[in-house]
Design a protein around this motif. Sequence first.
Motif, short mmCIF file in Angstrom:
data_model
loop_
_atom_site.label_atom_id
_atom_site.label_comp_id
_atom_site.label_asym_id
_atom_site.label_seq_id
_atom_site.Cartn_x
_atom_site.Cartn_y
_atom_site.Cartn_z
N PRO A 58 28.88 59.89 52.37
CA PRO A 58 30.21 59.26 52.33
C PRO A 58 30.70 58.77 53.69
O PRO A 58 31.32 57.69 53.78
CB PRO A 58 31.11 60.38 51.80
CG PRO A 58 30.19 61.28 51.04
CD PRO A 58 28.90 61.24 51.79
N ARG A 87 30.07 56.36 42.43
CA ARG A 87 31.43 56.88 42.64
C ARG A 87 31.73 57.01 44.13
O ARG A 87 32.84 56.67 44.58
CB ARG A 87 31.60 58.23 41.93
CG ARG A 87 31.68 58.10 40.41
CD ARG A 87 31.74 59.45 39.73
NE ARG A 87 31.95 59.30 38.30
CZ ARG A 87 31.91 60.29 37.43
NH1 ARG A 87 31.67 61.52 37.86
NH2 ARG A 87 32.12 60.07 36.15
N ARG A 88 30.76 57.49 44.90
CA ARG A 88 30.98 57.59 46.34
C ARG A 88 31.19 56.21 46.96
O ARG A 88 32.05 56.04 47.84
CB ARG A 88 29.80 58.32 47.00
CG ARG A 88 29.83 59.83 46.79
CD ARG A 88 28.75 60.51 47.62
NE ARG A 88 27.42 60.29 47.06
CZ ARG A 88 26.83 61.11 46.19
NH1 ARG A 88 27.45 62.20 45.77
NH2 ARG A 88 25.62 60.84 45.74
N ILE A 90 32.34 53.49 45.45
CA ILE A 90 33.63 52.97 45.01
C ILE A 90 34.77 53.63 45.79
O ILE A 90 35.71 52.95 46.24
CB ILE A 90 33.81 53.18 43.50
CG1 ILE A 90 32.83 52.28 42.72
CG2 ILE A 90 35.25 52.89 43.07
CD1 ILE A 90 32.68 52.65 41.26
N ASP A 91 34.68 54.93 45.99
CA ASP A 91 35.71 55.62 46.77
C ASP A 91 35.77 55.08 48.19
O ASP A 91 36.86 54.91 48.77
CB ASP A 91 35.44 57.12 46.78
CG ASP A 91 35.72 57.78 45.43
OD1 ASP A 91 36.40 57.16 44.59
OD2 ASP A 91 35.26 58.92 45.23
N ALA A 92 34.61 54.83 48.78
CA ALA A 92 34.57 54.29 50.13
C ALA A 92 35.16 52.88 50.18
O ALA A 92 35.85 52.52 51.14
CB ALA A 92 33.14 54.27 50.66
N VAL A 94 37.53 51.72 48.17
CA VAL A 94 38.98 51.88 48.04
C VAL A 94 39.57 52.29 49.38
O VAL A 94 40.59 51.74 49.83
CB VAL A 94 39.32 52.92 46.95
CG1 VAL A 94 40.80 53.25 46.97
CG2 VAL A 94 38.90 52.41 45.57
N ALA A 95 38.92 53.23 50.04
CA ALA A 95 39.41 53.70 51.35
C ALA A 95 39.38 52.58 52.38
O ALA A 95 40.24 52.53 53.28
CB ALA A 95 38.58 54.88 51.83
N THR A 123 30.00 54.23 35.30
CA THR A 123 30.44 53.58 36.54
C THR A 123 31.59 52.62 36.27
O THR A 123 32.58 52.59 37.01
CB THR A 123 29.28 52.81 37.20
OG1 THR A 123 28.23 53.73 37.51
CG2 THR A 123 29.74 52.13 38.47
N TYR A 126 34.78 54.57 35.77
CA TYR A 126 35.30 55.10 37.04
C TYR A 126 35.94 53.99 37.87
O TYR A 126 37.01 54.18 38.46
CB TYR A 126 34.16 55.75 37.83
CG TYR A 126 34.63 56.53 39.03
CD1 TYR A 126 35.17 57.81 38.90
CD2 TYR A 126 34.52 55.99 40.32
CE1 TYR A 126 35.60 58.53 40.00
CE2 TYR A 126 34.94 56.71 41.43
CZ TYR A 126 35.48 57.98 41.26
OH TYR A 126 35.91 58.69 42.36
N GLU A 129 39.37 53.05 36.79
CA GLU A 129 40.38 54.07 37.11
C GLU A 129 40.83 54.01 38.56
O GLU A 129 41.85 54.61 38.91
CB GLU A 129 39.81 55.47 36.82
CG GLU A 129 39.54 55.72 35.35
CD GLU A 129 38.73 57.00 35.14
OE1 GLU A 129 38.30 57.61 36.16
OE2 GLU A 129 38.50 57.37 33.97
N ARG A 130 40.10 53.31 39.41
CA ARG A 130 40.44 53.27 40.84
C ARG A 130 41.46 52.16 41.11
O ARG A 130 41.49 51.14 40.39
CB ARG A 130 39.19 53.00 41.69
CG ARG A 130 38.06 54.01 41.57
CD ARG A 130 38.49 55.40 41.96
NE ARG A 130 38.85 56.21 40.78
CZ ARG A 130 39.32 57.41 40.81
NH1 ARG A 130 39.54 58.01 41.97
NH2 ARG A 130 39.59 58.07 39.70
#
Length: 285
Positions: A58, A87-88, A90-92, A94-95, A123, A126, A129-130
């Motif tokens: 991450p 997911r990792r 996508i989270d990155a 978003v961040a 996927t 997920y 949802e972001r």
Amino acid sequence: MSIVVTGASGRLGRLTVEALLRRGVPASDVVATGRDVARIKDLADLGVVVRRADFADPDGLAAAFEGADKLLLISTTTVDERVANHRRAIDAAVAAGVSLVAYTSMSHADTATTILAATHRATEEYLRERPVPSVLLRNSWYLENYTDQLPLVLRGGAVVGAAGRGRISAAARADYAEAAAVVLTTEGHAGQVYELGGDEAFTLAGLAEAISAATGKRITCTDLPAAEFARVLTGAGLPAGLADVLADADLGMSRDELFTASGDLRRLIGRPATPLADAIADALR
């Protein structure tokens, strides 16, 4: 305002980077990422920004996506790790504050019943949802999945599979890459779901006929039960897990889960998709 392409060391990712450059995106605004940056050094030589990105790391993803405006998330290859990796990523994204994530999914991922489709569906869910705009590029099969096997087919005299009479809307990787580049460089795609595939679907029997026509050699089609097809694949050297996934994918094909008549690919790229006959001819050169 950069465009990040994951998996640029793979064939689809590289083709997408090349398509972005052809569309006039400055090389300095394209970020090509991959686990092995040595494989994309030639892109750096063109002025493309090259960064290492390992979906299991991450912190590394955060650095790779820094400053990104748009992200093309190309699905990873290891099936049992795919959803967690995505997911990792996508989270990155978003961040990093990206304005759009484009994800290379699979035909009818919301309804298809295959092992592969399940990972893409998870996927997609997920991603929805972001808090980031997204677009789904649901790619059908690659023509190269078949043309890469032409030497083996010609030696054995048969196309072997478990897809029955299912229709397959395969297209060339370059066509899918061009569609991705269009989505990344034009507006109005956020929230869209594109079912992408070739203009003319074919069955495995039709594939055998096309190879016969191109080579002058009689090629038959051998349709097997999925379990037997998986054994053929393991006998050819594929790991058992991958063989099961591919045999399961053929079962999905038998249910037309890789067929689409949407015309989305043709409309996005502004021309007909590469025909099967042309792909075979190119591979035989």
